[in-house]
Design a protein around this motif. Sequence first.
Motif, PDB file in Angstrom:
ATOM      1  N   MET A  17       0.823  -1.209   0.000  1.00 49.21           N
ATOM      2  CA  MET A  17       0.000   0.000   0.000  1.00 49.21           C
ATOM      3  C   MET A  17       0.857   1.260   0.000  1.00 49.21           C
ATOM      4  O   MET A  17       0.599   2.192  -0.768  1.00 49.21           O
ATOM      5  CB  MET A  17      -0.941   0.001   1.214  1.00 49.21           C
ATOM      6  N   GLY A  18       1.877   1.303   0.864  1.00 53.74           N
ATOM      7  CA  GLY A  18       2.718   2.496   0.965  1.00 53.74           C
ATOM      8  C   GLY A  18       3.347   2.856  -0.370  1.00 53.74           C
ATOM      9  O   GLY A  18       3.378   4.019  -0.768  1.00 53.74           O
ATOM     10  N   ARG A  19       3.806   1.830  -1.102  1.00 56.55           N
ATOM     11  CA  ARG A  19       4.458   2.131  -2.388  1.00 56.55           C
ATOM     12  C   ARG A  19       3.437   2.645  -3.411  1.00 56.55           C
ATOM     13  O   ARG A  19       3.760   3.498  -4.242  1.00 56.55           O
ATOM     14  CB  ARG A  19       5.242   0.929  -2.908  1.00 56.55           C
ATOM     15  N   GLY A  20       2.212   2.131  -3.326  1.00 56.85           N
ATOM     16  CA  GLY A  20       1.162   2.618  -4.243  1.00 56.85           C
ATOM     17  C   GLY A  20       0.804   4.072  -3.950  1.00 56.85           C
ATOM     18  O   GLY A  20       0.658   4.890  -4.863  1.00 56.85           O
ATOM     19  N   ILE A  21       0.687   4.397  -2.665  1.00 58.81           N
ATOM     20  CA  ILE A  21       0.344   5.779  -2.283  1.00 58.81           C
ATOM     21  C   ILE A  21       1.495   6.714  -2.683  1.00 58.81           C
ATOM     22  O   ILE A  21       1.271   7.804  -3.221  1.00 58.81           O
ATOM     23  CB  ILE A  21       0.051   5.867  -0.764  1.00 58.81           C
ATOM     24  N   ALA A  22       2.733   6.251  -2.442  1.00 59.66           N
ATOM     25  CA  ALA A  22       3.897   7.068  -2.811  1.00 59.66           C
ATOM     26  C   ALA A  22       3.898   7.329  -4.324  1.00 59.66           C
ATOM     27  O   ALA A  22       4.163   8.443  -4.778  1.00 59.66           O
ATOM     28  CB  ALA A  22       5.186   6.361  -2.392  1.00 59.66           C
ATOM     29  N   GLN A  23       3.572   6.296  -5.091  1.00 63.89           N
ATOM     30  CA  GLN A  23       3.564   6.438  -6.555  1.00 63.89           C
ATOM     31  C   GLN A  23       2.563   7.509  -7.004  1.00 63.89           C
ATOM     32  O   GLN A  23       2.917   8.420  -7.754  1.00 63.89           O
ATOM     33  CB  GLN A  23       3.212   5.090  -7.209  1.00 63.89           C
ATOM     34  N   VAL A  24       1.310   7.409  -6.521  1.00 63.35           N
ATOM     35  CA  VAL A  24       0.303   8.367  -7.002  1.00 63.35           C
ATOM     36  C   VAL A  24       0.577   9.780  -6.474  1.00 63.35           C
ATOM     37  O   VAL A  24       0.281  10.757  -7.157  1.00 63.35           O
ATOM     38  CB  VAL A  24      -1.151   7.910  -6.698  1.00 63.35           C
ATOM     39  N   ALA A  25       1.179   9.881  -5.274  1.00 59.29           N
ATOM     40  CA  ALA A  25       1.482  11.217  -4.734  1.00 59.29           C
ATOM     41  C   ALA A  25       2.607  11.867  -5.550  1.00 59.29           C
ATOM     42  O   ALA A  25       2.549  13.056  -5.858  1.00 59.29           O
ATOM     43  CB  ALA A  25       1.862  11.118  -3.256  1.00 59.29           C
ATOM     44  N   ALA A  26       3.632  11.079  -5.922  1.00 65.44           N
ATOM     45  CA  ALA A  26       4.718  11.636  -6.745  1.00 65.44           C
ATOM     46  C   ALA A  26       4.177  12.038  -8.111  1.00 65.44           C
ATOM     47  O   ALA A  26       4.536  13.096  -8.650  1.00 65.44           O
ATOM     48  CB  ALA A  26       5.855  10.622  -6.883  1.00 65.44           C
ATOM     49  N   GLU A  27       3.278  11.209  -8.662  1.00 68.52           N
ATOM     50  CA  GLU A  27       2.695  11.530  -9.978  1.00 68.52           C
ATOM     51  C   GLU A  27       1.877  12.828  -9.916  1.00 68.52           C
ATOM     52  O   GLU A  27       1.775  13.550 -10.894  1.00 68.52           O
ATOM     53  CB  GLU A  27       1.801  10.378 -10.457  1.00 68.52           C
ATOM     54  N   ALA A  28       1.295  13.105  -8.734  1.00 67.49           N
ATOM     55  CA  ALA A  28       0.482  14.324  -8.590  1.00 67.49           C
ATOM     56  C   ALA A  28       1.344  15.553  -8.316  1.00 67.49           C
ATOM     57  O   ALA A  28       0.817  16.645  -8.128  1.00 67.49           O
ATOM     58  CB  ALA A  28      -0.538  14.131  -7.469  1.00 67.49           C
ATOM     59  N   GLY A  29       2.685  15.382  -8.254  1.00 70.05           N
ATOM     60  CA  GLY A  29       3.580  16.529  -8.133  1.00 70.05           C
ATOM     61  C   GLY A  29       4.136  16.767  -6.738  1.00 70.05           C
ATOM     62  O   GLY A  29       4.833  17.759  -6.513  1.00 70.05           O
ATOM     63  N   TYR A  30       3.824  15.882  -5.781  1.00 71.89           N
ATOM     64  CA  TYR A  30       4.343  16.070  -4.421  1.00 71.89           C
ATOM     65  C   TYR A  30       5.742  15.471  -4.275  1.00 71.89           C
ATOM     66  O   TYR A  30       6.038  14.426  -4.893  1.00 71.89           O
ATOM     67  CB  TYR A  30       3.399  15.410  -3.399  1.00 71.89           C
ATOM     68  N   ALA A  31       6.569  16.105  -3.444  1.00 74.30           N
ATOM     69  CA  ALA A  31       7.835  15.485  -3.035  1.00 74.30           C
ATOM     70  C   ALA A  31       7.473  14.440  -1.989  1.00 74.30           C
ATOM     71  O   ALA A  31       6.769  14.735  -1.021  1.00 74.30           O
ATOM     72  CB  ALA A  31       8.758  16.537  -2.440  1.00 74.30           C
ATOM     73  N   VAL A  32       7.922  13.208  -2.206  1.00 71.97           N
ATOM     74  CA  VAL A  32       7.479  12.102  -1.354  1.00 71.97           C
ATOM     75  C   VAL A  32       8.665  11.425  -0.680  1.00 71.97           C
ATOM     76  O   VAL A  32       9.589  10.950  -1.346  1.00 71.97           O
ATOM     77  CB  VAL A  32       6.722  11.031  -2.196  1.00 71.97           C
ATOM     78  N   ALA A  33       8.637  11.373   0.661  1.00 70.49           N
ATOM     79  CA  ALA A  33       9.610  10.566   1.408  1.00 70.49           C
ATOM     80  C   ALA A  33       8.915   9.246   1.724  1.00 70.49           C
ATOM     81  O   ALA A  33       7.869   9.231   2.376  1.00 70.49           O
ATOM     82  CB  ALA A  33      10.005  11.281   2.695  1.00 70.49           C
ATOM     83  N   LEU A  34       9.474   8.157   1.205  1.00 64.30           N
ATOM     84  CA  LEU A  34       8.873   6.826   1.421  1.00 64.30           C
ATOM     85  C   LEU A  34       9.732   6.123   2.479  1.00 64.30           C
ATOM     86  O   LEU A  34      10.902   5.814   2.231  1.00 64.30           O
ATOM     87  CB  LEU A  34       8.849   6.058   0.095  1.00 64.30           C
ATOM     88  N   CYS A  35       9.142   5.902   3.660  1.00 66.20           N
ATOM     89  CA  CYS A  35       9.941   5.502   4.826  1.00 66.20           C
ATOM     90  C   CYS A  35       9.613   4.089   5.290  1.00 66.20           C
ATOM     91  O   CYS A  35       8.450   3.688   5.304  1.00 66.20           O
ATOM     92  CB  CYS A  35       9.648   6.435   5.999  1.00 66.20           C
ATOM     93  N   ASP A  36      10.656   3.378   5.717  1.00 64.24           N
ATOM     94  CA  ASP A  36      10.418   2.061   6.310  1.00 64.24           C
ATOM     95  C   ASP A  36      11.453   1.831   7.405  1.00 64.24           C
ATOM     96  O   ASP A  36      12.361   2.642   7.591  1.00 64.24           O
ATOM     97  CB  ASP A  36      10.446   0.952   5.235  1.00 64.24           C
ATOM     98  N   VAL A  37      11.292   0.723   8.134  1.00 65.16           N
ATOM     99  CA  VAL A  37      12.196   0.455   9.262  1.00 65.16           C
ATOM    100  C   VAL A  37      13.605   0.108   8.791  1.00 65.16           C
ATOM    101  O   VAL A  37      14.563   0.271   9.543  1.00 65.16           O
ATOM    102  CB  VAL A  37      11.663  -0.674  10.176  1.00 65.16           C
ATOM    103  N   GLU A  38      13.721  -0.432   7.580  1.00 61.99           N
ATOM    104  CA  GLU A  38      15.044  -0.657   6.987  1.00 61.99           C
ATOM    105  C   GLU A  38      15.083   0.106   5.674  1.00 61.99           C
ATOM    106  O   GLU A  38      14.143   0.010   4.878  1.00 61.99           O
ATOM    107  CB  GLU A  38      15.257  -2.154   6.707  1.00 61.99           C
ATOM    108  N   LEU A  39      16.206   0.815   5.467  1.00 59.93           N
ATOM    109  CA  LEU A  39      16.329   1.619   4.248  1.00 59.93           C
ATOM    110  C   LEU A  39      16.165   0.742   3.008  1.00 59.93           C
ATOM    111  O   LEU A  39      15.575   1.157   2.005  1.00 59.93           O
ATOM    112  CB  LEU A  39      17.686   2.332   4.241  1.00 59.93           C
ATOM    113  N   GLU A  40      16.669  -0.494   3.108  1.00 60.12           N
ATOM    114  CA  GLU A  40      16.601  -1.410   1.970  1.00 60.12           C
ATOM    115  C   GLU A  40      15.159  -1.646   1.496  1.00 60.12           C
ATOM    116  O   GLU A  40      14.898  -1.723   0.296  1.00 60.12           O
ATOM    117  CB  GLU A  40      17.223  -2.741   2.380  1.00 60.12           C
TER     118      GLU A  40
END
Length: 249
Positions: A17-40
């Motif tokens: 879900m997080g990656r899907g939300i990040a995708q549509v937010a970036a497509e809409a022109g927002y700067a998106v920080a996609l965060c998880d417990v491990e950078l990998e």
Amino acid sequence: MQLQDVSKVAIIGAGQMGRGIAQVAAEAGYAVALCDVELERAQDAQQFIEQQWAKRVARGKLSAEASASNTERLSPQLVGEGTAEAQIIIEAATENVDLKLGLFAELDRTAPPEALLCSNTSSISITRLAAATTRPTRVEGVHFMNPVPIMRLVELIRGLSTSDETHELLSGFAEKLGKTVVTSLDSPGFIVNRILIPMLNEACFTLSEGVASVTDIDQAIHLGLAHPMGPLRLADLIGLDTVLAIAEV
Ligand code: NAD
């Protein structure tokens, strides 16, 4: 804060879900920080999203320039590091109430005071999450559907204290992401999962009682009710851990 003041968004949890939300937010022109417990994990998600854009470029559905600027707007981060400048933070971590309560308390401490704290939870009480913060008026459920880039609905869930200003801003934000908004009271499962999860559960009972095979149960609902896929396949798509967590709520 007005919608036009929002330029930076942080997503907490880089799963499906997080990656899907990040995708549509970036497509809409927002700067998106996609965060998880491990950078990998956040980097894997970034790669996955870039592959989606590359496929669309190859099919002639997206220009190479648009894909490159989408990519520039997306940055994988460690949770705790990506929220410092965000105006909207959307938590899309594992469906576990204690984990989310801890995250909301931490986000409240570390995020800018005016930032809106949102949860993509499928079922957990928004009022309860808001009570873990000192800003319950700026907390709301923003429930995207899976897969996020394809599904047009966003369910907004108002907690007891969610302000009209927060609700209106997030409605506008979801619309800017190309979604249609419905609003639910903060009641278990909200609208979609209150109706969906009993059906998925019933499909499991239909199988365990030997009424029909997996294929026939899915075929019956797919062709008989014109659902895009059968309930057992849908349960697998959502993730059985997530389905169980929602059913228990
Ligand atoms: P997922 O298992 O694919 O991803 C969860 C991610 O959260 C993982 O990458 C995990 O590393 C990360 N995570 C765990 N603890 C974290 C923490 N403390 N900080 C940051 N990240 C953390 O799960 P998902 O299917 O993407 O579900 C995420 C949320 O979205 C859940 O609340 C779920 O109920 C909701 N949701 C799921 C669906 C669906 O179809 N799967 C649909 C709508 C909403």
